[in-house]
Design a protein around this motif. Structure first.
Motif, PDB file in Angstrom:
ATOM      1  N   PRO A   5      37.783  -5.732  62.622  1.00 13.66           N
ATOM      2  CA  PRO A   5      37.424  -6.593  63.982  1.00 13.66           C
ATOM      3  C   PRO A   5      37.253  -8.123  63.494  1.00 13.66           C
ATOM      4  CG  PRO A   5      35.623  -5.330  63.654  1.00 13.66           C
ATOM      5  CD  PRO A   5      36.618  -5.079  62.745  1.00 13.66           C
ATOM      6  N   VAL A   6      38.047  -8.832  64.106  1.00 16.10           N
ATOM      7  CA  VAL A   6      37.849 -10.571  64.048  1.00 16.10           C
ATOM      8  C   VAL A   6      37.809 -11.153  65.366  1.00 16.10           C
ATOM      9  CG1 VAL A   6      38.567 -12.597  62.809  1.00 16.10           C
ATOM     10  CG2 VAL A   6      39.102 -10.443  61.766  1.00 16.10           C
ATOM     11  N   GLY A   7      36.804 -11.955  65.623  1.00 14.61           N
ATOM     12  CA  GLY A   7      36.683 -12.860  66.517  1.00 14.61           C
ATOM     13  C   GLY A   7      37.310 -14.034  66.593  1.00 14.61           C
ATOM     14  N   PRO A   8      37.262 -15.021  67.657  1.00 14.03           N
ATOM     15  CA  PRO A   8      37.869 -16.282  67.706  1.00 14.03           C
ATOM     16  C   PRO A   8      37.563 -17.189  66.419  1.00 14.03           C
ATOM     17  CG  PRO A   8      36.984 -15.536  69.669  1.00 14.03           C
ATOM     18  CD  PRO A   8      36.332 -14.745  68.824  1.00 14.03           C
ATOM     19  N   VAL A   9      38.393 -17.864  65.788  1.00 12.76           N
ATOM     20  CA  VAL A   9      37.927 -18.661  64.558  1.00 12.76           C
ATOM     21  C   VAL A   9      38.563 -20.196  64.662  1.00 12.76           C
ATOM     22  CG1 VAL A   9      38.314 -18.783  62.072  1.00 12.76           C
ATOM     23  CG2 VAL A   9      38.459 -16.755  63.270  1.00 12.76           C
ATOM     24  N   THR A  10      37.716 -21.136  64.493  1.00 10.85           N
ATOM     25  CA  THR A  10      38.346 -22.700  64.814  1.00 10.85           C
ATOM     26  C   THR A  10      38.426 -23.196  63.434  1.00 10.85           C
ATOM     27  OG1 THR A  10      36.060 -23.598  64.779  1.00 10.85           O
ATOM     28  CG2 THR A  10      36.911 -22.623  66.756  1.00 10.85           C
ATOM     29  N   ALA A  11      39.043 -24.086  63.253  1.00  8.57           N
ATOM     30  CA  ALA A  11      39.027 -25.113  62.169  1.00  8.57           C
ATOM     31  C   ALA A  11      38.858 -26.501  62.489  1.00  8.57           C
ATOM     32  CB  ALA A  11      40.543 -25.046  61.456  1.00  8.57           C
ATOM     33  N   THR A  12      37.970 -27.095  61.920  1.00 10.40           N
ATOM     34  CA  THR A  12      37.397 -28.470  62.074  1.00 10.40           C
ATOM     35  C   THR A  12      38.206 -29.413  61.528  1.00 10.40           C
ATOM     36  OG1 THR A  12      35.708 -28.720  60.435  1.00 10.40           O
ATOM     37  CG2 THR A  12      35.037 -27.313  62.585  1.00 10.40           C
ATOM     38  N   PRO A  13      38.194 -30.734  62.048  1.00 10.29           N
ATOM     39  CA  PRO A  13      39.003 -31.745  61.168  1.00 10.29           C
ATOM     40  C   PRO A  13      38.278 -32.550  59.786  1.00 10.29           C
ATOM     41  CG  PRO A  13      37.829 -32.680  63.267  1.00 10.29           C
ATOM     42  CD  PRO A  13      37.574 -31.290  63.341  1.00 10.29           C
ATOM     43  N   ASP A  14      37.186 -31.693  59.652  1.00  8.67           N
ATOM     44  CA  ASP A  14      36.576 -31.882  58.339  1.00  8.67           C
ATOM     45  C   ASP A  14      36.592 -30.928  57.647  1.00  8.67           C
ATOM     46  OD1 ASP A  14      34.854 -30.581  59.844  1.00  8.67           O
ATOM     47  OD2 ASP A  14      32.911 -31.400  59.423  1.00  8.67           O
ATOM     48  N   GLY A  15      37.533 -30.110  57.791  1.00  7.35           N
ATOM     49  CA  GLY A  15      37.603 -28.919  56.894  1.00  7.35           C
ATOM     50  C   GLY A  15      36.906 -27.821  56.787  1.00  7.35           C
ATOM     51  N   ARG A  16      36.276 -27.231  57.721  1.00  8.44           N
ATOM     52  CA  ARG A  16      35.589 -26.278  57.806  1.00  8.44           C
ATOM     53  C   ARG A  16      36.157 -25.197  58.650  1.00  8.44           C
ATOM     54  NH1 ARG A  16      32.472 -25.905  54.028  1.00  8.44           N
ATOM     55  NH2 ARG A  16      30.728 -24.529  54.839  1.00  8.44           N
ATOM     56  N   ALA A  17      35.921 -23.756  58.433  1.00 13.52           N
ATOM     57  CA  ALA A  17      36.446 -22.760  59.288  1.00 13.52           C
ATOM     58  C   ALA A  17      35.269 -22.076  59.921  1.00 13.52           C
ATOM     59  CB  ALA A  17      37.273 -21.708  58.425  1.00 13.52           C
ATOM     60  N   GLN A  18      35.237 -21.850  61.432  1.00 11.31           N
ATOM     61  CA  GLN A  18      34.309 -21.067  61.882  1.00 11.31           C
ATOM     62  C   GLN A  18      34.558 -19.853  62.745  1.00 11.31           C
ATOM     63  OE1 GLN A  18      33.542 -24.842  64.607  1.00 11.31           O
ATOM     64  NE2 GLN A  18      31.819 -25.387  63.006  1.00 11.31           N
ATOM     65  N   PHE A  19      33.876 -18.836  62.096  1.00 11.58           N
ATOM     66  CA  PHE A  19      33.951 -17.709  62.696  1.00 11.58           C
ATOM     67  C   PHE A  19      33.132 -17.168  63.723  1.00 11.58           C
ATOM     68  CE2 PHE A  19      36.450 -17.521  58.930  1.00 11.58           C
ATOM     69  CZ  PHE A  19      37.199 -16.758  58.785  1.00 11.58           C
ATOM     70  N   LEU A  20      33.414 -17.073  65.014  1.00 11.93           N
ATOM     71  CA  LEU A  20      32.579 -16.716  65.871  1.00 11.93           C
ATOM     72  C   LEU A  20      31.984 -15.026  65.894  1.00 11.93           C
ATOM     73  CD1 LEU A  20      33.581 -19.319  66.831  1.00 11.93           C
ATOM     74  CD2 LEU A  20      33.425 -18.399  68.994  1.00 11.93           C
ATOM     75  N   VAL A  21      30.909 -14.804  65.775  1.00  9.60           N
ATOM     76  CA  VAL A  21      30.449 -13.526  65.495  1.00  9.60           C
ATOM     77  C   VAL A  21      29.110 -13.016  66.569  1.00  9.60           C
ATOM     78  CG1 VAL A  21      31.074 -13.377  63.280  1.00  9.60           C
ATOM     79  CG2 VAL A  21      28.755 -14.292  63.674  1.00  9.60           C
ATOM     80  N   ALA A  22      28.784 -11.956  66.485  1.00 10.28           N
ATOM     81  CA  ALA A  22      27.634 -11.690  67.740  1.00 10.28           C
ATOM     82  C   ALA A  22      26.453 -12.483  67.371  1.00 10.28           C
ATOM     83  CB  ALA A  22      27.374 -10.083  67.458  1.00 10.28           C
ATOM     84  N   PRO A  23      25.722 -12.727  68.529  1.00  9.90           N
ATOM     85  CA  PRO A  23      24.565 -13.362  68.239  1.00  9.90           C
ATOM     86  C   PRO A  23      23.581 -12.655  67.285  1.00  9.90           C
ATOM     87  CG  PRO A  23      25.069 -13.106  70.493  1.00  9.90           C
ATOM     88  CD  PRO A  23      25.951 -12.405  69.832  1.00  9.90           C
ATOM     89  N   GLY A  24      22.648 -13.505  66.696  1.00 13.23           N
ATOM     90  CA  GLY A  24      21.553 -12.902  65.479  1.00 13.23           C
ATOM     91  C   GLY A  24      21.956 -12.956  64.217  1.00 13.23           C
ATOM     92  N   ALA A  25      23.470 -13.477  63.980  1.00 15.83           N
ATOM     93  CA  ALA A  25      23.933 -13.383  62.650  1.00 15.83           C
ATOM     94  C   ALA A  25      23.280 -14.494  61.855  1.00 15.83           C
ATOM     95  CB  ALA A  25      25.424 -13.618  62.684  1.00 15.83           C
ATOM     96  N   ALA A  26      23.132 -15.798  62.299  1.00 10.28           N
ATOM     97  CA  ALA A  26      22.405 -16.859  61.540  1.00 10.28           C
ATOM     98  C   ALA A  26      21.160 -16.304  60.952  1.00 10.28           C
ATOM     99  CB  ALA A  26      22.396 -18.032  62.440  1.00 10.28           C
ATOM    100  N   ALA A  27      20.308 -15.819  61.869  1.00  6.53           N
ATOM    101  CA  ALA A  27      18.949 -15.302  61.276  1.00  6.53           C
ATOM    102  C   ALA A  27      19.112 -14.350  60.241  1.00  6.53           C
ATOM    103  CB  ALA A  27      18.199 -14.854  62.433  1.00  6.53           C
ATOM    104  N   ALA A  28      19.990 -13.296  60.249  1.00  4.77           N
ATOM    105  CA  ALA A  28      20.061 -12.052  59.541  1.00  4.77           C
ATOM    106  C   ALA A  28      20.799 -12.458  58.291  1.00  4.77           C
ATOM    107  CB  ALA A  28      20.619 -10.973  60.367  1.00  4.77           C
ATOM    108  N   LEU A  29      21.469 -13.598  58.119  1.00  3.64           N
ATOM    109  CA  LEU A  29      22.327 -13.957  57.189  1.00  3.64           C
ATOM    110  C   LEU A  29      21.768 -13.830  55.719  1.00  3.64           C
ATOM    111  CD1 LEU A  29      25.193 -14.822  56.259  1.00  3.64           C
ATOM    112  CD2 LEU A  29      24.686 -17.169  56.637  1.00  3.64           C
ATOM    113  N   PRO A  30      20.519 -14.277  55.404  1.00  5.41           N
ATOM    114  CA  PRO A  30      20.136 -14.265  54.124  1.00  5.41           C
ATOM    115  C   PRO A  30      19.794 -12.763  53.719  1.00  5.41           C
ATOM    116  CG  PRO A  30      19.020 -16.053  55.177  1.00  5.41           C
ATOM    117  CD  PRO A  30      19.926 -15.394  56.064  1.00  5.41           C
TER     118      PRO A  30
END
Length: 221
Positions: free
Chosen positions: A125-150
């Motif tokens: 399963p993959v959600g929406p994904v953006t590409a920014t003009p400064d060369g980054r890809a951003q994957f939208l995932v369920a809330p709480g991912a940033a805190a749990a990432l490490p």
């Protein structure tokens, strides 16, 4: 949700890379975000020649942050409400607040494109994904991912997210919505457009993180 524009038109407009820009079309696009995808939107600053429209000479993120005095347009807001609010901020970009409807996993765009292709081939399963003009890809995932990432990366055998050039964005951060300009560098684009299921129920980070980390590691190596 109170979507009032017409779903087929909304999907066509929001995914088109050659849309005619203007105040009316900007409001229509924002109404698609609030009404079709169920996301809050904030009017954002724009940048030109390195200067931010917020007026602060020491702005740390020219053209990449919400305007301090602008109201949040809530999920479900219909076109007439969005149009009335947007008329007060001509030329604004559209910013999506992170941490409520979704968090973001961000990697370099080449790694993101490679990882996206692998995830789709594997049927994950993959959600929406953006590409920014400064060369980054951003994957939208369920809330709480940033805190749990490490913790998630450590469990997968990766103990240094910085070495992977992989970071999580959570509450208090914002991303620029396609197809609006970011930092005066150009428009943000969709690598994978929203769908009704993935916008309202983005995937859990753990389902895609292993592939993202592996591809990011291989790309940097």
């Amino acid at each position: 949700m109170g979507f009032t524009i017409g779903i087929s038109r909304g999907i066509r407009d929001i995914r088109s890379g050659s849309r005619r820009r203007g105040r009316a079309s900007d409001a229509t696009t924002v109404a698609e975000y609030t009404g079709l995808w169920g996301w809050d939107v904030l009017p954002g600053a724009r940048a030109a020649a390195g200067a931010c429209s917020c007026g602060r000479p020491d702005c740390r993120a020219p053209g990449a942050h919400p305007l301090d005095f602008a109201p949040r347009i809530p999920a479900g807001a219909p076109l007439d409400e969005v149009t009335e609010t947007w008329a007060g901020f001509p030329g604004a970009s559209a910013m999506l607040p992170v941490g409520t409807a979704f968090d973001v996993l961000e990697v370099a765009e080449p790694a993101g494109r490679h990882a996206l292709a692998r995830l789709e081939r594997m049927g994950l399963p993959v959600g929406p994904v953006t590409a920014t003009p400064d060369g980054r890809a951003q994957f939208l995932v369920a809330p709480g991912a940033a805190a749990a990432l490490p913790r998630l990366l450590y469990r997968m055998g990766w103990d240094d997210p910085a070495a992977l050039d992989l970071r999580g964005l959570g509450p208090g951060t914002h991303i620029t919505a396609p197809p609006f300009d970011r930092s005066g560098l150009g428009p943000v684009r969709w690598l994978r457009s929203p769908a009704l299921d993935s916008a309202t129920r983005p995937p859990q980070a753990r389902l895609i993180l292993g592939t993202l980390a592996y591809v990011a590691h291989r790309s940097r190596a």
